[in-house]
Every structure is written in structure tokens, then in C-alpha cells.
Enzyme design. Structure first.
Site, PDB file in Angstrom:
ATOM      1  CG  ASN A 100     -30.231   7.854   6.413  1.00  0.00           C
ATOM      2  OD1 ASN A 100     -29.908   8.680   6.682  1.00  0.00           O
ATOM      3  ND2 ASN A 100     -30.332   7.303   6.125  1.00  0.00           N
ATOM      4  CG  ASP A 102     -34.684   7.005   4.882  1.00  0.00           C
ATOM      5  OD1 ASP A 102     -35.299   6.340   6.063  1.00  0.00           O
ATOM      6  OD2 ASP A 102     -34.410   7.418   4.074  1.00  0.00           O
ATOM      7  CG  HIS A 117     -30.456  13.837  12.087  1.00  0.00           C
ATOM      8  ND1 HIS A 117     -29.478  14.024  11.328  1.00  0.00           N
ATOM      9  CD2 HIS A 117     -29.569  14.273  13.529  1.00  0.00           C
ATOM     10  CE1 HIS A 117     -28.068  14.117  11.526  1.00  0.00           C
ATOM     11  NE2 HIS A 117     -27.955  14.512  12.896  1.00  0.00           N
ATOM     12  CB  CYS A 125     -48.212  20.104  19.052  1.00  0.00           C
ATOM     13  SG  CYS A 125     -49.504  21.336  19.506  1.00  0.00           S
ATOM     14  CB  CYS A 148     -53.875  21.064  21.493  1.00  0.00           C
ATOM     15  SG  CYS A 148     -52.755  22.143  21.117  1.00  0.00           S
ATOM     16  N   GLY A 185     -22.765   5.594   3.802  1.00  0.00           N
ATOM     17  CA  GLY A 185     -23.315   6.719   3.279  1.00  0.00           C
ATOM     18  C   GLY A 185     -23.226   7.901   4.485  1.00  0.00           C
ATOM     19  CB  THR A 186     -22.797   9.178   6.747  1.00  0.00           C
ATOM     20  OG1 THR A 186     -22.927  10.852   7.583  1.00  0.00           O
ATOM     21  CG2 THR A 186     -21.537   8.731   7.712  1.00  0.00           C
ATOM     22  CD  GLU A 213     -18.402  11.802  -2.772  1.00  0.00           C
ATOM     23  OE1 GLU A 213     -18.563  12.060  -3.966  1.00  0.00           O
ATOM     24  OE2 GLU A 213     -18.501  12.486  -1.956  1.00  0.00           O
TER      25      GLU A 213
END
Ligand code: OAD
Length: 238
Positions: A100, A102, A117, A125, A148, A185-186, A213
Site C-alpha cells: 500500500n 496510503d 510500492h 524529481c 530544480c 487483504g491482498t 475471499e
């Protein structure tokens, strides 16, 4: 295998690794990528989350990230994030690996998070390579620029890009030492993050999955607990 059994494994373990994905933040109101209402149902990753997309239309990509930043800025950590903070405090060796961007693990109080990630609250930059935090919501000007003068990009990993240097090796090292490996949760379809699951299994960890699931790895997990992370994790880590 039951939740009670998984709780016992966790209680007995000195070394634990948790791998989290978008599902842990779903109860905080942040959309996941796949499944019902997932971002990739309405948007094409190729148009928004690749270096090619950014080269083609940086403003469009930034508009999408700016919108996601607005949603995430309103979200608070949920009891699932909080349970992982308790686990970190309780265990002599604990590593949190997340896909995540977030920042909710940080907000919950997790001390050290391997963000495979990247982080939506950082910028980089494209010219001088410097990177910096930026929490402004909304961003005043799109696309944003570096001091810059170079074009700034979100501090995240896009499809086709390498993960931050050394991070996957650090995660793998922790996984090899782990007695219990939590997968939370992945959908476990994005690599190399998902490769940590078979690695944990091969290295002898008890693999406990928490998801609403079944996933490609439910079969190899020692224990697959179906339900929302915000409800299951607090039961697992009281
Ligand atoms: P996905 O959106 O692919 O999967 C989310 C998973 O969370 C699914 O398996 C859901 O069943 C599960 N889920 C949903 N709500 C849940 C809840 N309340 N409790 C527990 N599980 C729940 O998200 P990721 O696996 O994180 O990468 O996706 C991996 C990567 O693909 C992301 O980091 C992102 C994405 O494209 C990049 O952008 C590079």
C-alpha cells in the site's frame, strides 16, 4: 484450521512477518484495485500507472493521483492497522511489508514499514532524482515541479518498474526467519510482492491468510481466515 489455532501460533512465535495489500485499508474507505468497486474496473493501469503513461500525459496521471490523495487524506487507520501495531510491540522480531502507498500503517503507529510500492505522500524529481514528502491536498498546481525546475512524479512504483533498491531482499530475509507469516487483504497477483508467500511456506513459516475471499494462495496457506481484516486481525491479536 481455526482462528484459535492461528492465534496460538502467533502467540508462541518470536518472529513474525506481515504482508498487507489494499484490502487492509478497504474498511478505512480506500478503494482496492481488483474485485467489486476496484480501481482497475474503471481505470486502465496502462493509462495511469506506468512510466509510459506518465511520459505521454503527466497531467492526466497527476490528476488521478491527486484524486486518490484526496480520498486517502480523509481516511483513518482501522482496527486492522491497529492490531499490527500491537503485534510489532509484542514481538522481538517483526517486519511489516506493505504493497500500500496510503501511509495508513504509519498513521496507525507502525514503526517501520517496508513500502514495496512506495508512498503516495512522497514525490520524486524526474530530472535531479531528489525525493521529498508532500501532503498538500489538493495539489495547488498540476503537474507539480521540483525546486530544480524538473517535473515531479508520484513517489510510487509503477507497473514495469523496479522496487526500491534492496527492499525486496530485506523483506525476503525477514520472511526466511519468520515463524508466522500473515498475508492480509491482498489478491496476491502482483509480483514480486506475491512471491513472498511461497517463500514463507518453503522457509517453514506458518502461513495465515486473512481475506474476504479466496486467493491463488489460499490453498497453500496453513490457515485461511475469510472475513474483513478490521474484524479478524483484532481477534487474532487481542
Ligand atoms: P487488490 O485490489 O488486488 O486486492 C485486494 C484484496 O483485498 C482482494 O483479495 C480482496 O478480496 C481483499 N479485501 C477487500 N476488502 C477486504 C477487507 N475488508 N479485509 C480483508 N481483505 C479484503 O490489492 P493488492 O493485492 O494490494 O500496485 O494489489 C497489489 C498491487 O496491485 C497494488 O499495490 C497496486 C495494484 O495495481 C501498483 O500500483 C504497482
Amino acid at each position: 484450521m481455526s482462528l484459535e489455532q492461528a492465534r496460538e501460533w502467533l502467540q508462541a512465535a518470536g518472529s513474525v512477518v506481515a504482508l498487507t495489500g489494499a484490502g487492509i485499508s478497504a474498511e478505512s474507505g480506500i478503494p482496492t484495485f481488483r474485485g467489486d468497486g476496484g480501481l482497475w474496473q474503471n481505470y486502465r493501469a496502462e493509462d495511469l500507472a506506468t512510466p509510459q503513461a506518465f511520459a505521454r500525459d503527466p497531467r492526466l496521471v497527476w490528476e488521478w493521483y491527486n484524486w486518490r490523495r484526496e480520498i486517502i487524506a480523509q481516511a483513518k487507520p482501522n482496527p486492522g492497522h491497529a492490531a499490527l501495531v500491537r503485534l510489532e510491540i509484542a514481538k522481538p522480531r517483526f517486519t511489516l511489508v506493505t504493497q500500500n502507498v496510503d501511509g495508513l500503517h504509519d498513521l496507525a503507529g507502525s514503526g517501520r514499514v517496508l513500502k514495496l510500492h512506495g508512498d503516495i505522500w512522497r514525490m520524486r524529481c524526474t530530472q535531479c532524482g531528489s525525493n521529498w514528502p508532500d501532503r498538500r491536498v489538493p495539489l495547488p498546481k498540476l503537474p507539480p515541479h521540483c525546486a530544480c525546475g524538473g517535473l515531479a512524479r508520484p513517489g510510487v512504483v509503477w507497473f514495469g518498474e523496479a522496487l526500491p533498491e534492496g527492499m525486496m531482499q530485506e523483506a525476503e530475509h525477514a520472511v526466511r526467519e519468520a515463524e508466522v507469516f500473515l498475508v492480509v487483504g491482498t489478491s496476491a497477483v502482483v509480483y514480486p510482492a506475491a512471491s513472498l508467500i511461497p517463500l514463507a511456506r518453503q522457509s517453514g513459516a506458518r502461513v495465515v491468510e486473512i481475506n474476504v475471499e479466496a486467493t491463488p494462495y489460499s490453498e497453500i496457506a496453513h490457515c485461511s481466515l475469510q472475513g474483513p481484516a478490521g474484524e479478524i486481525l483484532p481477534q487474532l491479536i487481542p
